[in-house]
Design a protein around this motif. Structure first.
Motif, PDB file in Angstrom:
ATOM      1  N   CYS A   6       0.870  -1.182   0.000  1.00  0.00           N
ATOM      2  CA  CYS A   6       0.000   0.000   0.000  1.00  0.00           C
ATOM      3  C   CYS A   6       0.898   1.220   0.000  1.00  0.00           C
ATOM      4  O   CYS A   6       1.739   1.373   0.889  1.00  0.00           O
ATOM      5  CB  CYS A   6      -0.900   0.012   1.230  1.00  0.00           C
ATOM      6  SG  CYS A   6      -2.007   1.447   1.283  1.00  0.00           S
ATOM      7  N   GLU A   7       0.736   2.079  -0.986  1.00  0.00           N
ATOM      8  CA  GLU A   7       1.631   3.210  -1.113  1.00  0.00           C
ATOM      9  C   GLU A   7       1.409   4.283  -0.048  1.00  0.00           C
ATOM     10  O   GLU A   7       2.225   5.167   0.115  1.00  0.00           O
ATOM     11  CB  GLU A   7       1.564   3.805  -2.518  1.00  0.00           C
ATOM     12  CG  GLU A   7       2.929   4.285  -2.911  1.00  0.00           C
ATOM     13  CD  GLU A   7       3.061   4.654  -4.350  1.00  0.00           C
ATOM     14  OE1 GLU A   7       3.668   3.869  -5.078  1.00  0.00           O
ATOM     15  OE2 GLU A   7       2.577   5.725  -4.726  1.00  0.00           O
ATOM     16  N   ALA A  10      -1.989   8.434   0.029  1.00  0.00           N
ATOM     17  CA  ALA A  10      -2.577   8.769  -1.268  1.00  0.00           C
ATOM     18  C   ALA A  10      -3.632   7.751  -1.691  1.00  0.00           C
ATOM     19  O   ALA A  10      -4.384   8.001  -2.629  1.00  0.00           O
ATOM     20  CB  ALA A  10      -1.484   8.856  -2.335  1.00  0.00           C
ATOM     21  N   GLU A  11      -3.713   6.624  -1.011  1.00  0.00           N
ATOM     22  CA  GLU A  11      -4.677   5.567  -1.350  1.00  0.00           C
ATOM     23  C   GLU A  11      -5.776   5.408  -0.303  1.00  0.00           C
ATOM     24  O   GLU A  11      -6.547   4.465  -0.350  1.00  0.00           O
ATOM     25  CB  GLU A  11      -3.952   4.230  -1.514  1.00  0.00           C
ATOM     26  CG  GLU A  11      -2.840   4.248  -2.520  1.00  0.00           C
ATOM     27  CD  GLU A  11      -3.263   4.561  -3.946  1.00  0.00           C
ATOM     28  OE1 GLU A  11      -4.374   5.052  -4.185  1.00  0.00           O
ATOM     29  OE2 GLU A  11      -2.441   4.308  -4.843  1.00  0.00           O
ATOM     30  N   TRP A  25      -7.094   1.078  -4.870  1.00  0.00           N
ATOM     31  CA  TRP A  25      -6.158   0.029  -5.267  1.00  0.00           C
ATOM     32  C   TRP A  25      -6.209  -0.130  -6.779  1.00  0.00           C
ATOM     33  O   TRP A  25      -7.128   0.349  -7.436  1.00  0.00           O
ATOM     34  CB  TRP A  25      -6.487  -1.300  -4.575  1.00  0.00           C
ATOM     35  CG  TRP A  25      -7.781  -1.921  -5.018  1.00  0.00           C
ATOM     36  CD1 TRP A  25      -9.039  -1.617  -4.561  1.00  0.00           C
ATOM     37  CD2 TRP A  25      -7.957  -2.919  -6.015  1.00  0.00           C
ATOM     38  NE1 TRP A  25      -9.972  -2.361  -5.216  1.00  0.00           N
ATOM     39  CE2 TRP A  25      -9.338  -3.180  -6.130  1.00  0.00           C
ATOM     40  CE3 TRP A  25      -7.077  -3.618  -6.837  1.00  0.00           C
ATOM     41  CZ2 TRP A  25      -9.847  -4.115  -7.017  1.00  0.00           C
ATOM     42  CZ3 TRP A  25      -7.605  -4.550  -7.721  1.00  0.00           C
ATOM     43  CH2 TRP A  25      -8.981  -4.790  -7.799  1.00  0.00           C
ATOM     44  N   GLN A  27      -3.442   0.522  -9.161  1.00  0.00           N
ATOM     45  CA  GLN A  27      -2.294   1.041  -9.907  1.00  0.00           C
ATOM     46  C   GLN A  27      -1.012   0.852  -9.100  1.00  0.00           C
ATOM     47  O   GLN A  27      -0.112   0.172  -9.537  1.00  0.00           O
ATOM     48  CB  GLN A  27      -2.501   2.516 -10.277  1.00  0.00           C
ATOM     49  CG  GLN A  27      -3.660   2.745 -11.225  1.00  0.00           C
ATOM     50  CD  GLN A  27      -3.530   1.984 -12.530  1.00  0.00           C
ATOM     51  OE1 GLN A  27      -2.474   1.959 -13.150  1.00  0.00           O
ATOM     52  NE2 GLN A  27      -4.605   1.347 -12.949  1.00  0.00           N
ATOM     53  N   ARG A  28      -0.940   1.459  -7.937  1.00  0.00           N
ATOM     54  CA  ARG A  28       0.278   1.386  -7.128  1.00  0.00           C
ATOM     55  C   ARG A  28       0.066   0.694  -5.787  1.00  0.00           C
ATOM     56  O   ARG A  28       1.003   0.543  -5.014  1.00  0.00           O
ATOM     57  CB  ARG A  28       0.843   2.787  -6.898  1.00  0.00           C
ATOM     58  CG  ARG A  28       1.284   3.444  -8.196  1.00  0.00           C
ATOM     59  CD  ARG A  28       1.950   4.754  -7.928  1.00  0.00           C
ATOM     60  NE  ARG A  28       2.403   5.341  -9.185  1.00  0.00           N
ATOM     61  CZ  ARG A  28       2.972   6.517  -9.263  1.00  0.00           C
ATOM     62  NH1 ARG A  28       3.182   7.232  -8.186  1.00  0.00           N
ATOM     63  NH2 ARG A  28       3.350   6.998 -10.425  1.00  0.00           N
ATOM     64  N   THR A  29      -1.148   0.323  -5.516  1.00  0.00           N
ATOM     65  CA  THR A  29      -1.493  -0.403  -4.292  1.00  0.00           C
ATOM     66  C   THR A  29      -2.281  -1.644  -4.682  1.00  0.00           C
ATOM     67  O   THR A  29      -3.111  -1.591  -5.586  1.00  0.00           O
ATOM     68  CB  THR A  29      -2.317   0.504  -3.352  1.00  0.00           C
ATOM     69  OG1 THR A  29      -1.488   1.567  -2.897  1.00  0.00           O
ATOM     70  CG2 THR A  29      -2.860  -0.241  -2.156  1.00  0.00           C
ATOM     71  N   TYR A  59      -3.276   7.394 -10.959  1.00  0.00           N
ATOM     72  CA  TYR A  59      -2.504   6.361 -10.274  1.00  0.00           C
ATOM     73  C   TYR A  59      -2.711   6.327  -8.767  1.00  0.00           C
ATOM     74  O   TYR A  59      -2.293   5.389  -8.113  1.00  0.00           O
ATOM     75  CB  TYR A  59      -1.013   6.561 -10.585  1.00  0.00           C
ATOM     76  CG  TYR A  59      -0.576   8.001 -10.448  1.00  0.00           C
ATOM     77  CD1 TYR A  59      -0.193   8.528  -9.223  1.00  0.00           C
ATOM     78  CD2 TYR A  59      -0.608   8.850 -11.552  1.00  0.00           C
ATOM     79  CE1 TYR A  59       0.169   9.863  -9.099  1.00  0.00           C
ATOM     80  CE2 TYR A  59      -0.231  10.182 -11.440  1.00  0.00           C
ATOM     81  CZ  TYR A  59       0.156  10.677 -10.205  1.00  0.00           C
ATOM     82  OH  TYR A  59       0.513  11.997 -10.097  1.00  0.00           O
ATOM     83  N   HIS A  60      -3.329   7.362  -8.196  1.00  0.00           N
ATOM     84  CA  HIS A  60      -3.608   7.417  -6.761  1.00  0.00           C
ATOM     85  C   HIS A  60      -5.043   7.856  -6.537  1.00  0.00           C
ATOM     86  O   HIS A  60      -5.626   8.584  -7.341  1.00  0.00           O
ATOM     87  CB  HIS A  60      -2.713   8.436  -6.059  1.00  0.00           C
ATOM     88  CG  HIS A  60      -1.333   7.992  -5.772  1.00  0.00           C
ATOM     89  ND1 HIS A  60      -1.022   6.819  -5.141  1.00  0.00           N
ATOM     90  CD2 HIS A  60      -0.148   8.598  -6.008  1.00  0.00           C
ATOM     91  CE1 HIS A  60       0.279   6.707  -5.006  1.00  0.00           C
ATOM     92  NE2 HIS A  60       0.838   7.773  -5.545  1.00  0.00           N
ATOM     93  N   ASP A  62      -5.941  10.039  -4.396  1.00  0.00           N
ATOM     94  CA  ASP A  62      -6.009  11.478  -4.143  1.00  0.00           C
ATOM     95  C   ASP A  62      -5.998  12.336  -5.410  1.00  0.00           C
ATOM     96  O   ASP A  62      -6.163  13.551  -5.322  1.00  0.00           O
ATOM     97  CB  ASP A  62      -4.937  11.935  -3.164  1.00  0.00           C
ATOM     98  CG  ASP A  62      -3.516  11.818  -3.688  1.00  0.00           C
ATOM     99  OD1 ASP A  62      -3.309  11.231  -4.769  1.00  0.00           O
ATOM    100  OD2 ASP A  62      -2.602  12.303  -2.997  1.00  0.00           O
ATOM    101  N   ASN A 112      -7.333  16.674  -7.255  1.00  0.00           N
ATOM    102  CA  ASN A 112      -6.154  16.843  -6.409  1.00  0.00           C
ATOM    103  C   ASN A 112      -6.225  18.217  -5.752  1.00  0.00           C
ATOM    104  O   ASN A 112      -5.552  19.164  -6.139  1.00  0.00           O
ATOM    105  CB  ASN A 112      -4.886  16.694  -7.258  1.00  0.00           C
ATOM    106  CG  ASN A 112      -3.655  16.485  -6.401  1.00  0.00           C
ATOM    107  OD1 ASN A 112      -3.753  16.331  -5.201  1.00  0.00           O
ATOM    108  ND2 ASN A 112      -2.508  16.467  -7.032  1.00  0.00           N
TER     109      ASN A 112
END
Length: 116
Positions: A6-7, A10-11, A25, A27-29, A59-60, A62, A112
């Motif tokens: 989990c990044e 931001a997630e 979740w 993309q990066r998580t 990608y997040h 947020d 954002n």
């Protein structure tokens, strides 16, 4: 833990009143990080809604959803799958509480933002 990446913040996003949360979740998580996040914050599944990010440009969480005052959220529908959009409406109690961006607004990262 392995396979539970989990990044970070931001997630994970609260609703404005801090009674419900969104977990991003895709993309990066990874989705498997959901339960460890719940455990870490001692949260109940009924209060944390999973949102799958399906577009690599968003990608997040947020940059895809933003809590606003009075219980509304600003949301970029192009960032999420259909199930996630239904989860957003369920978390808010009404589709009317979601202010949906146009594709152009979404590409300008309008979610954002910070609401006071």
């Amino acid at each position: 833990k392995p396979n539970q990446f989990c990044e970070g913040a931001a997630e994970f996003s609260p609703t404005y009143d801090l009674t419900r949360f969104f977990f991003g979740w895709g993309q990066r998580t990874v989705e498997s990080a959901y339960e460890p996040v719940l455990d870490f914050f001692s949260l109940d599944k009924k209060d944390v809604f999973k949102l799958r990010l399906i577009d690599e440009k968003f990608y997040h969480l947020d940059v895809s959803i933003a809590p606003l005052s009075l219980g509304h959220v600003l949301v970029n529908p192009g960032a999420f799958d259909d199930t996630s959009m239904r989860n957003i409406y369920e978390a808010l109690g009404s589709r009317d509480m979601a202010i949906e961006l146009t594709p152009e607004e979404g590409h300008h990262f309008s979610c954002n933002c910070v609401s006071f």
